[in-house]
Design a protein around this motif. Structure first.
Motif, PDB file in Angstrom:
ATOM      1  N   GLU A 101       0.859  -1.180   0.000  1.00 18.75           N
ATOM      2  CA  GLU A 101       0.000   0.000   0.000  1.00 18.75           C
ATOM      3  C   GLU A 101       0.897   1.232   0.000  1.00 18.75           C
ATOM      4  O   GLU A 101       1.948   1.239   0.640  1.00 18.75           O
ATOM      5  N   LEU A 102       0.470   2.261  -0.720  1.00 21.94           N
ATOM      6  CA  LEU A 102       1.282   3.474  -0.844  1.00 21.94           C
ATOM      7  C   LEU A 102       0.624   4.629  -0.112  1.00 21.94           C
ATOM      8  O   LEU A 102      -0.418   5.130  -0.527  1.00 21.94           O
ATOM      9  N   GLY A 103       1.254   5.050   0.976  1.00 25.76           N
ATOM     10  CA  GLY A 103       0.898   6.316   1.594  1.00 25.76           C
ATOM     11  C   GLY A 103       1.803   7.390   1.016  1.00 25.76           C
ATOM     12  O   GLY A 103       3.032   7.247   1.030  1.00 25.76           O
ATOM     13  N   LEU A 104       1.209   8.439   0.476  1.00 24.77           N
ATOM     14  CA  LEU A 104       2.009   9.477  -0.186  1.00 24.77           C
ATOM     15  C   LEU A 104       1.649  10.846   0.360  1.00 24.77           C
ATOM     16  O   LEU A 104       0.472  11.219   0.404  1.00 24.77           O
ATOM     17  N   GLY A 105       2.679  11.573   0.797  1.00 24.17           N
ATOM     18  CA  GLY A 105       2.492  12.916   1.322  1.00 24.17           C
ATOM     19  C   GLY A 105       3.429  13.897   0.648  1.00 24.17           C
ATOM     20  O   GLY A 105       4.312  13.514  -0.142  1.00 24.17           O
ATOM     21  N   ALA A 106       3.264  15.160   0.970  1.00 22.89           N
ATOM     22  CA  ALA A 106       4.005  16.215   0.277  1.00 22.89           C
ATOM     23  C   ALA A 106       5.468  16.295   0.703  1.00 22.89           C
ATOM     24  O   ALA A 106       6.305  16.807  -0.045  1.00 22.89           O
ATOM     25  N   GLY A 107       5.811  15.797   1.901  1.00 23.66           N
ATOM     26  CA  GLY A 107       7.140  16.018   2.457  1.00 23.66           C
ATOM     27  C   GLY A 107       7.154  17.321   3.242  1.00 23.66           C
ATOM     28  O   GLY A 107       6.558  18.311   2.809  1.00 23.66           O
ATOM     29  N   TRP A 108       7.833  17.320   4.397  1.00 24.31           N
ATOM     30  CA  TRP A 108       7.738  18.513   5.245  1.00 24.31           C
ATOM     31  C   TRP A 108       9.010  18.822   6.038  1.00 24.31           C
ATOM     32  O   TRP A 108       9.218  19.957   6.462  1.00 24.31           O
ATOM     33  N   PHE A 109       9.885  17.847   6.237  1.00 22.81           N
ATOM     34  CA  PHE A 109      11.001  17.999   7.179  1.00 22.81           C
ATOM     35  C   PHE A 109      12.204  18.586   6.438  1.00 22.81           C
ATOM     36  O   PHE A 109      13.013  17.870   5.853  1.00 22.81           O
ATOM     37  N   GLU A 110      12.304  19.901   6.471  1.00 25.06           N
ATOM     38  CA  GLU A 110      13.305  20.587   5.655  1.00 25.06           C
ATOM     39  C   GLU A 110      14.728  20.191   6.035  1.00 25.06           C
ATOM     40  O   GLU A 110      15.609  20.090   5.170  1.00 25.06           O
ATOM     41  N   GLU A 111      14.986  19.964   7.325  1.00 28.51           N
ATOM     42  CA  GLU A 111      16.350  19.674   7.766  1.00 28.51           C
ATOM     43  C   GLU A 111      16.920  18.423   7.108  1.00 28.51           C
ATOM     44  O   GLU A 111      18.106  18.360   6.781  1.00 28.51           O
ATOM     45  N   GLU A 112      16.078  17.394   6.903  1.00 29.97           N
ATOM     46  CA  GLU A 112      16.612  16.176   6.297  1.00 29.97           C
ATOM     47  C   GLU A 112      16.942  16.401   4.824  1.00 29.97           C
ATOM     48  O   GLU A 112      17.847  15.766   4.278  1.00 29.97           O
ATOM     49  N   HIS A 113      16.218  17.295   4.191  1.00 28.77           N
ATOM     50  CA  HIS A 113      16.539  17.625   2.805  1.00 28.77           C
ATOM     51  C   HIS A 113      17.904  18.317   2.735  1.00 28.77           C
ATOM     52  O   HIS A 113      18.727  18.013   1.862  1.00 28.77           O
ATOM     53  N   LYS A 114      18.146  19.236   3.653  1.00 26.52           N
ATOM     54  CA  LYS A 114      19.448  19.911   3.696  1.00 26.52           C
ATOM     55  C   LYS A 114      20.571  18.922   4.004  1.00 26.52           C
ATOM     56  O   LYS A 114      21.667  19.004   3.437  1.00 26.52           O
ATOM     57  N   ALA A 115      20.293  17.988   4.903  1.00 28.47           N
ATOM     58  CA  ALA A 115      21.324  17.043   5.337  1.00 28.47           C
ATOM     59  C   ALA A 115      21.772  16.116   4.222  1.00 28.47           C
ATOM     60  O   ALA A 115      22.934  15.681   4.183  1.00 28.47           O
ATOM     61  N   TYR A 116      20.871  15.795   3.294  1.00 29.80           N
ATOM     62  CA  TYR A 116      21.208  14.836   2.241  1.00 29.80           C
ATOM     63  C   TYR A 116      21.114  15.419   0.833  1.00 29.80           C
ATOM     64  O   TYR A 116      21.091  14.673  -0.146  1.00 29.80           O
TER      65      TYR A 116
END
Length: 307
Positions: A101-116
């Motif tokens: 099953e696919l749960g899909l959201g917009a994404g929200w945690f900016e810090e993890e985007h910066k980290a990687y």
């Protein structure tokens, strides 16, 4: 009511730990094993030994389990292009024999985007809407035909729309607290609406919004599954509840107010109150993944009392 185990591996869990929990989930009779999709720990957790990827994890578990459903709450739309995500989910669905099953959201945690080094776009909800259109459109395209899409954020030209999932329809989960756009998106694309970490009153309001949006979209009241995600902390006695709460850095009374905590009888009673609102499935957020006895208590003393 279905009870599903929901894990947060970014807080610190290896694949082997997740495999152990997934096998216990299956052996103890739970309906499904779900995991978050994050690459950075939150709060005071050090996150060791480091993050695991959601869909790589589920691919492994697909081959190591036989019965339980497998999925995400929620895959971050910012992490994957929709065409790639459609391939990944379809492949894991094939690997599992049709249990994904696919749960899909917009994404929200900016810090993890910066980290990687992951781009964190300003407009995420519009992208999510297009991602849902692309993923579901690819899967729904008849074999031998092609799929094209010309959106603001994503464009696909003459895609063969392969591979296909094992299931004729992979269930799509959409969730959140948004009062307007989220219910409309769920009404258009979701097989299940999930209310994450919401009180009884907030759950009632949001379920009503989604039902109204579904009716406006021409869908029946029973077309969607309604579910909750709640932190869980169950003990045979007060001392065991306190010990489990301390292990995850929380207080028993706070957990009782904001989640499912206390004795099995207390948890069964609160689950019943969510069921009265129309919730037929609850994702139990298990934060101490080394306490397998916790799962056994829930299975034998909570789940056994549910219809």
């Amino acid at each position: 009511m279905d009870l599903r185990i929901f894990t947060e591996p970014q807080q610190g869990a290896s694949y082997d730990t997740l495999l152990t929990v997934a096998k216990a989930t299956e052996d103890l009779g739970f309906d499904a094993f779900f995991r978050s999709d994050h690459y950075l720990s939150m709060g005071s957790a050090d996150g060791l030994p480091g993050p695991t990827d959601a869909w790589i994890t589920l691919a492994g578990l697909a081959r190591e389990t036989r019965r339980i459903r497998l999925g995400t709450l929620m895959t971050a739309g910012t992490f994957r292009l929709p065409g790639v995500l459609a391939i990944q989910v379809a492949q894991v669905d094939q690997m599992s024999g049709g249990r994904v099953e696919l749960g899909l959201g917009a994404g929200w945690f900016e810090e993890e985007h910066k980290a990687y080094g992951i781009p964190f776009p300003k407009e995420k909800f519009g992208r999510l809407e297009e991602q849902l259109a692309v993923v579901t459109g690819l899967w729904a395209t008849e074999t031998g035909k092609t799929f094209s899409y010309d959106g603001t954020y994503y464009q696909l030209t003459d895609s063969p729309a392969l591979p296909k999932p094992a299931q004729s329809k992979v269930p799509v989960l959409i969730g959140g607290h948004g009062a307007t756009r989220t219910p409309k998106l769920a009404a258009r694309y979701a097989d299940e609406f999930n209310m994450p970490f919401g009180s009884l009153e907030d759950t009632r309001k949001q379920f009503d919004r989604v039902r109204a949006a579904a009716a406006e979209a021409g869908r029946g009241q029973d077309d969607l599954v309604y579910s909750n995600a709640l932190v869980v902390c169950v003990g045979r006695d007060d001392a065991e509840v306190a010990r489990r709460a301390a292990a995850i850095g929380r207080e028993p009374e706070e957990l009782k107010a904001n989640g499912l905590a206390g004795s099995p009888a207390e948890v069964v009673e609160k689950l019943g109150r969510y069921a009265e609102l129309g919730s037929s499935r609850v994702y139990l957020q298990v934060l101490d993944l080394h306490d397998l006895d916790h799962l056994e208590v829930i299975s034998s003393q909570v789940m056994s009392q549910l219809g």
